[in-house]
Design a protein around this motif. Structure first.
Motif, PDB file in Angstrom:
ATOM      1  N   GLY A  95       0.785  -1.231   0.000  1.00 23.99           N
ATOM      2  CA  GLY A  95       0.000   0.000   0.000  1.00 23.99           C
ATOM      3  C   GLY A  95       0.813   1.274   0.000  1.00 23.99           C
ATOM      4  N   ILE A  96       2.143   1.179  -0.076  1.00 22.69           N
ATOM      5  CA  ILE A  96       3.029   2.342  -0.168  1.00 22.69           C
ATOM      6  C   ILE A  96       3.457   2.482  -1.630  1.00 22.69           C
ATOM      7  N   THR A  97       3.417   3.700  -2.154  1.00 21.12           N
ATOM      8  CA  THR A  97       3.755   3.957  -3.559  1.00 21.12           C
ATOM      9  C   THR A  97       4.815   5.052  -3.646  1.00 21.12           C
ATOM     10  N   ILE A  98       5.840   4.790  -4.435  1.00 22.37           N
ATOM     11  CA  ILE A  98       6.845   5.808  -4.751  1.00 22.37           C
ATOM     12  C   ILE A  98       6.829   6.009  -6.252  1.00 22.37           C
ATOM     13  N   ASN A  99       6.443   7.194  -6.704  1.00 22.46           N
ATOM     14  CA  ASN A  99       6.438   7.528  -8.119  1.00 22.46           C
ATOM     15  C   ASN A  99       7.827   7.983  -8.530  1.00 22.46           C
ATOM     16  N   GLY A 100       8.377   7.334  -9.540  1.00 24.29           N
ATOM     17  CA  GLY A 100       9.751   7.602  -9.941  1.00 24.29           C
ATOM     18  C   GLY A 100       9.895   8.823 -10.818  1.00 24.29           C
ATOM     19  N   LEU A 101      11.072   8.962 -11.400  1.00 21.15           N
ATOM     20  CA  LEU A 101      11.378  10.114 -12.233  1.00 21.15           C
ATOM     21  C   LEU A 101      10.525  10.115 -13.489  1.00 21.15           C
ATOM     22  N   THR A 102      10.133  11.300 -13.931  1.00 18.53           N
ATOM     23  CA  THR A 102       9.401  11.441 -15.181  1.00 18.53           C
ATOM     24  C   THR A 102      10.376  11.749 -16.302  1.00 18.53           C
ATOM     25  N   ALA A 103       9.841  11.956 -17.500  1.00 20.14           N
ATOM     26  CA  ALA A 103      10.703  12.202 -18.648  1.00 20.14           C
ATOM     27  C   ALA A 103      11.278  13.607 -18.660  1.00 20.14           C
ATOM     28  N   SER A 104      10.758  14.487 -17.812  1.00 16.67           N
ATOM     29  CA  SER A 104      11.289  15.851 -17.785  1.00 16.67           C
ATOM     30  C   SER A 104      12.706  15.857 -17.221  1.00 16.67           C
ATOM     31  N   ALA A 105      13.417  16.945 -17.442  1.00 15.68           N
ATOM     32  CA  ALA A 105      14.827  17.021 -17.077  1.00 15.68           C
ATOM     33  C   ALA A 105      15.027  16.900 -15.573  1.00 15.68           C
ATOM     34  N   VAL A 106      16.108  16.259 -15.205  1.00 10.45           N
ATOM     35  CA  VAL A 106      16.503  16.142 -13.811  1.00 10.45           C
ATOM     36  C   VAL A 106      17.542  17.226 -13.517  1.00 10.45           C
ATOM     37  N   ALA A 107      17.294  18.013 -12.480  1.00 11.18           N
ATOM     38  CA  ALA A 107      18.231  19.078 -12.111  1.00 11.18           C
ATOM     39  C   ALA A 107      19.432  18.481 -11.394  1.00 11.18           C
ATOM     40  N   ALA A 406      16.189  11.598  -3.264  1.00 10.35           N
ATOM     41  CA  ALA A 406      15.254  11.872  -2.180  1.00 10.35           C
ATOM     42  C   ALA A 406      13.833  11.837  -2.735  1.00 10.35           C
ATOM     43  N   ALA A 407      12.870  11.653  -1.843  1.00 13.71           N
ATOM     44  CA  ALA A 407      11.462  11.638  -2.230  1.00 13.71           C
ATOM     45  C   ALA A 407      10.656  12.372  -1.172  1.00 13.71           C
ATOM     46  N   TYR A 408       9.513  12.911  -1.600  1.00 16.61           N
ATOM     47  CA  TYR A 408       8.646  13.669  -0.691  1.00 16.61           C
ATOM     48  C   TYR A 408       7.244  13.064  -0.674  1.00 16.61           C
ATOM     49  N   SER A 409       6.607  13.109   0.498  1.00 14.46           N
ATOM     50  CA  SER A 409       5.229  12.660   0.641  1.00 14.46           C
ATOM     51  C   SER A 409       4.509  13.570   1.619  1.00 14.46           C
ATOM     52  N   ALA A 410       3.281  13.935   1.276  1.00 15.92           N
ATOM     53  CA  ALA A 410       2.473  14.736   2.184  1.00 15.92           C
ATOM     54  C   ALA A 410       1.818  13.881   3.252  1.00 15.92           C
ATOM     55  N   ASP A 411       1.609  12.572   2.970  1.00 12.93           N
ATOM     56  CA  ASP A 411       0.871  11.728   3.916  1.00 12.93           C
ATOM     57  C   ASP A 411       1.612  10.460   4.330  1.00 12.93           C
ATOM     58  N   GLY A 412       2.796  10.210   3.794  1.00 10.25           N
ATOM     59  CA  GLY A 412       3.561   9.031   4.150  1.00 10.25           C
ATOM     60  C   GLY A 412       3.238   7.801   3.333  1.00 10.25           C
ATOM     61  N   ALA A 413       2.144   7.813   2.572  1.00  9.20           N
ATOM     62  CA  ALA A 413       1.743   6.644   1.793  1.00  9.20           C
ATOM     63  C   ALA A 413       2.093   6.779   0.322  1.00  9.20           C
ATOM     64  N   THR A 414       1.941   7.961  -0.245  1.00  4.95           N
ATOM     65  CA  THR A 414       2.234   8.201  -1.655  1.00  4.95           C
ATOM     66  C   THR A 414       3.397   9.182  -1.763  1.00  4.95           C
ATOM     67  N   TRP A 415       4.461   8.753  -2.426  1.00  2.73           N
ATOM     68  CA  TRP A 415       5.700   9.509  -2.491  1.00  2.73           C
ATOM     69  C   TRP A 415       6.015   9.897  -3.927  1.00  2.73           C
ATOM     70  N   ARG A 416       6.765  10.990  -4.069  1.00  5.72           N
ATOM     71  CA  ARG A 416       7.247  11.415  -5.372  1.00  5.72           C
ATOM     72  C   ARG A 416       8.752  11.590  -5.287  1.00  5.72           C
ATOM     73  N   LYS A 417       9.466  10.868  -6.141  1.00  5.56           N
ATOM     74  CA  LYS A 417      10.903  11.011  -6.199  1.00  5.56           C
ATOM     75  C   LYS A 417      11.233  12.398  -6.728  1.00  5.56           C
ATOM     76  N   LEU A 418      12.096  13.114  -6.036  1.00  2.55           N
ATOM     77  CA  LEU A 418      12.427  14.486  -6.424  1.00  2.55           C
ATOM     78  C   LEU A 418      13.354  14.480  -7.634  1.00  2.55           C
ATOM     79  N   GLN A 419      13.052  15.349  -8.580  1.00  3.03           N
ATOM     80  CA  GLN A 419      13.802  15.379  -9.836  1.00  3.03           C
ATOM     81  C   GLN A 419      15.064  16.237  -9.687  1.00  3.03           C
ATOM     82  N   ILE A 420      15.915  15.823  -8.761  1.00  3.84           N
ATOM     83  CA  ILE A 420      17.153  16.551  -8.525  1.00  3.84           C
ATOM     84  C   ILE A 420      18.147  15.602  -7.875  1.00  3.84           C
ATOM     85  N   ILE A 421      19.403  15.738  -8.232  1.00  2.00           N
ATOM     86  CA  ILE A 421      20.451  14.914  -7.662  1.00  2.00           C
ATOM     87  C   ILE A 421      21.748  15.701  -7.637  1.00  2.00           C
TER      88      ILE A 421
END
Length: 421
Positions: A95-107, A406-421
């Motif tokens: 029930g935990i989801t991490i959405n990975g990088l999209t096709a847009s540029a990574v900073a 790194a990844a961010y989540s507002a609720d702890g269940a659904t995460w978004r991988k940050l497009q920066i490294i």
């Protein structure tokens, strides 16, 4: 007792728990594979391939009808991060989801990610530091779209080689980066910086809305005390009153209900303290049946649910307590260090469905559905990571895949991988 201490209804928690249980029973499709095929069809259509859209519909319909999600009935392996298709891979488990990088540029930002703070789901800030071998000024990156795009600015040259830097973000876009002996302040979301003096953390001040509470030097068992930090001056003073315990830990942010937690010891027992008015008043609760080998106590809460972890050397989990009444009373959920995880890295994360999410010191995610009595590995395709941390508006996961992401989540269940490294 403060009026604000009355616990709220738990209907939302029960409904969310039922929803999560239902979702866990539903097999998930290989979204990355479907998106990859869709992207291929779109490219062919753009090049003038006749009938591309119709063929795509036929292929997808046939795939769903004959092979529900995979050819062999097993879960698909997570796609390589470097080859992420448009839309990005999705990593899931329990029930935990991490959405990975999209096709847009990574900073790309010089150095490695140290601190990440989100003040709301859109606006976040990231502090990066360079290593000893190649010193460079620290950098502050900012996003206004939840981490999809970033821009960064260097801090003053004096930040080069500084490794004890701490980022504090305030909701109005003002920032502090503290270092031994001083701090850098920004009033424009990190676009420009100036050196500011710090206080000494002593002298009583009335903390106001927008001020932060932090741990600073003090006395007692852990040598710490509670301090008030302000946008233009870190260590501005001590709050109006002090909690009735030896401070060992101060929450990095207040909860959604305004509760600010402190952990430590009183009379040789593990204890927690809570303030809802930034230190004007405190309520302290001793935790029953704690031993003497503990090093710190850390707390997390969501609505009327609260958890307190008693940690030993190397963050070994010695005991875990649960409260269903907003922290007025705690009962012991876990009574020894023999279960899993053996230790906790970073913050406890209470979820809306009533479960508790933690990162073990083995870099794996664990979940408890019985208020911390037992934990199971989240498993699935979720990546290993270093730790979870509370921020002003949600949570941040650090060092995904052991690669610095790194990844961010507002609720702890659904995460978004940050497009920066």
């Amino acid at each position: 007792m403060l009026d604000q201490d009355r616990p709220g209804p738990d209907l939302d928690v029960r409904l969310a728990r039922g929803r999560a249980a239902l979702l866990d029973d539903i097999e998930q499709p290989p979204l990355a594979r479907i998106r990859d095929r869709a992207a291929t069809r779109r490219r062919r259509h753009a090049a003038g391939t006749a009938g591309g859209a119709a063929l795509l519909s036929l292929v997808v319909a046939t795939t769903v009808a004959l092979q529900p999600w995979t050819a062999d009935g097993t879960d698909p392996a997570p796609p390589p991060v470097a080859d992420a298709p448009p839309g990005g891979p999705v990593y899931t488990g329990a029930g935990i989801t991490i959405n990975g990088l999209t096709a847009s540029a990574v900073a790309h930002v010089p150095g490695t990610i140290g601190d990440v703070e989100f003040v709301d789901p859109d606006h976040g800030y990231l502090l990066a530091r360079c290593g000893v071998a190649k010193p460079c000024p620290a950098s502050l990156a900012r996003t206004s779209d939840g981490g999809a795009s970033w821009e960064h600015t260097e801090l003053p040259a004096g930040s080069a080689g500084q490794h004890r830097l701490e980022l504090a973000a305030f909701p109005d876009g003002r920032l502090l980066v503290s270092h031994p002996g001083g701090a850098y302040a920004s009033a424009d979301a990190g676009r420009s910086w100036r050196e500011v003096d710090t206080g000494d953390g002593t002298g009583r001040v009335a903390a106001v809305r927008g001020d932060l509470l932090r741990a600073g030097p003090g006395g007692g068992r852990c040598g710490l005390d509670v301090e008030v930090w302000r946008p233009d001056r870190p260590r501005a003073g001590a709050p109006a009153t002090s909690p009735d315990l030896d401070v060992c830990w101060v929450a990095p942010a207040a909860g959604a209900d305004g509760a600010w937690w402190v952990g430590g010891f009183r009379n040789g027992h593990a204890a927690v303290a809570l303030t809802r008015d930034r230190g004007a008043h405190w309520r302290t609760v001793e935790l029953p049946d704690t031993g003497t080998s503990a090093r710190t106590v850390e707390v997390a809460s969501l609505g009327s649910q609260a958890y307190a972890a008693v940690l030993g050397t190397d963050r070994s989990l010695l005991a875990l307590y649960h409260s269903a009444d907003g922290g007025r009373t705690f009962t012991r959920s876990r009574s020894d260090a023999s279960g899993v995880p053996a230790g906790i890295s970073g913050a406890l994360v209470p979820l809306l469905d009533g479960r508790l999410l933690v990162t073990g010191t083995d870099r794996q995610l664990y979940l408890s559905a019985d208020d911390g009595v037992t934990f199971q590995r989240a498993g699935g395709s979720l990546p290993p990571l270093a730790r979870l941390e509370r921020t002003v508006a949600g949570y941040v996961a650090y060092d995904l895949f052991g690669s610095g992401w790194a990844a961010y989540s507002a609720d702890g269940a659904t995460w978004r991988k940050l497009q920066i490294i």
